[in-house]
Design an enzyme around this catalytic site. Structure first.
Site, mmCIF file in Angstrom:
data_model
loop_
_atom_site.group_PDB
_atom_site.id
_atom_site.type_symbol
_atom_site.label_atom_id
_atom_site.label_comp_id
_atom_site.label_asym_id
_atom_site.label_seq_id
_atom_site.Cartn_x
_atom_site.Cartn_y
_atom_site.Cartn_z
ATOM 1 N N ALA A 1 0.866 -1.173 0.000
ATOM 2 C CA ALA A 1 0.000 0.000 0.000
ATOM 3 C C ALA A 1 0.903 1.224 0.000
ATOM 4 C CB ALA A 1 -0.887 -0.022 1.234
ATOM 5 N N GLY B 1 0.525 -4.983 0.846
ATOM 6 C CA GLY B 1 -0.687 -5.015 0.027
ATOM 7 C C GLY B 1 -0.448 -5.628 -1.344
ATOM 8 N N GLU C 1 -0.786 -9.210 -0.789
ATOM 9 C CA GLU C 1 -2.214 -9.462 -0.525
ATOM 10 C C GLU C 1 -3.033 -9.395 -1.816
ATOM 11 O OE1 GLU C 1 -2.163 -6.391 2.523
ATOM 12 O OE2 GLU C 1 -2.885 -7.873 3.968
ATOM 13 N N GLU D 1 4.723 -5.262 6.967
ATOM 14 C CA GLU D 1 4.015 -4.196 7.682
ATOM 15 C C GLU D 1 4.495 -4.012 9.118
ATOM 16 O OE1 GLU D 1 2.579 -6.533 5.764
ATOM 17 O OE2 GLU D 1 0.909 -5.684 4.624
#
Ligand code: CO8
Length: 258
Positions: free
Chosen positions: A66, A109, A112, A132
């Site tokens: 992200a 992300g 993911e 993260e």
């Protein structure tokens, strides 16, 4: 076809190919990219000419997570009120098959997003990780759940707690990716596999995807019951008659998607 700032979108035959394209930020996933991706996937899902979707990135990065710059000053009320990340999960709700073709970094992300696809083809350069924890947070788009289902508790726990990356060979060994491919051939091979899927009967493909996914959501007995109901229903498809009839007649089937 519409143009997008964060994506390159093409069709190759019956395959929809989406290339994440924020090279300066290693394809970090920001809200614009996810909004554009959802728009493109909505279009592919509506388009009867598309039978399979491939999502890929660059040679250096599928996606490095992200977008930290966009996220770093967010407050709790903002995250809660805008339901931050929930729209990202729409990628996982798609009904047509989706392949992630991953070269380079698939982190946070990015990892993911790859796991939201139906399977992952990895270049030999691929690196997967959930870093993260090093940013003072944890995976927020399914990483603690999907990674654990892919690779088991011990490895998922280690990766989420330390942020260690997994290379392509390890990812294949533990079942995170279905196959490793030389980097230079990755996208062509992914499109080839997607074309094979797109040549099958689309309703059969979609029902098969739904059935495999069911195994993540329910007990074995319920999953088998679901499979049996869907299997029986397939005998209502003209494509079942075509597929089995073509085999009996020793010719290639021509599926009509009905
Ligand atoms: N967000 C924003 N910018 C990024 C990101 C990111 N995640 N990753 C890299 N960039 C930018 C860098 O800031 C840099 O920009 P600039 O040139 O302006 O300084 C540029 O991309 C190139 O990066 P590096 O110079 O760092 O390149 P290196 O080759 O030295 O390193 C790495 C590559 C190892 C990938 C490194 O960039 C890195 O560690 N990136 C961050 C990885 C990370 O922590 N990812 C997890 C993010 S958190 C997250 O994903 C939470 C998930 C929440 C839900 C997501 C829903 C799908």
């Amino acid at each position: 076809m519409a143009s997008y700032e964060t994506l390159i979108v093409e069709t190759r035959g019956k395959v929809g190919l989406v290339t994440l394209n924020r090279p300066k930020a290693l394809n970090a996933l920001n809200s614009q990219l996810i909004a554009e991706l959802n728009t493109v996937l909505d279009g592919f899902e509506r388009d009867p000419g598309i039978g399979c979707i491939v999502i890929t990135g660059s040679e250096k990065a599928f996606a490095a997570g992200a977008d930290i710059m966009e996220m770093k000053d967010k407050t709790y009320p903002e995250s809660y009120l805008e339901d931050f990340i929930t729209s990202w999960d729409r990628v996982a709700q798609r009904r047509k098959p989706m392949i992630a073709a991953v070269a380079g970094f698939a982190l946070g992300g990015g990892c993911e997003l790859a796991m939201m696809c139906d399977f992952i083809l990895a270049a030999d350069t691929a690196k997967f990780g959930q870093p993260e924890i090093k940013l003072g947070v944890m995976p927020g788009a399914g990483g603690t759940q999907r990674l654990t289902r892919f690779v088991g508790k011990s490895k998922a726990m280690e990766m989420c707690l330390t942020g260690r990356m997994m290379d392509a060979a390890e990812a294949e060994r533990v079942g995170l990716v279905s196959r490793v491919i030389p980097a230079a051939e990755l996208v062509d091979e992914a499109v080839k596999v997607a074309s094979q899927i797109a040549d099958m009967s689309l309703p059969t493909v979609m029902m098969t995807k739904e059935s495999v996914n069911r195994s993540y959501e329910t007990t074995l007995a319920e999953g088998i019951r679901f499979e049996r109901r869907v299997f029986h229903a397939m005998f209502a498809l003209a494509d079942q008659k075509e597929g089995m009839g073509a085999f009996a007649e020793k010719r290639k089937p021509a599926f009509k998607n009905r």
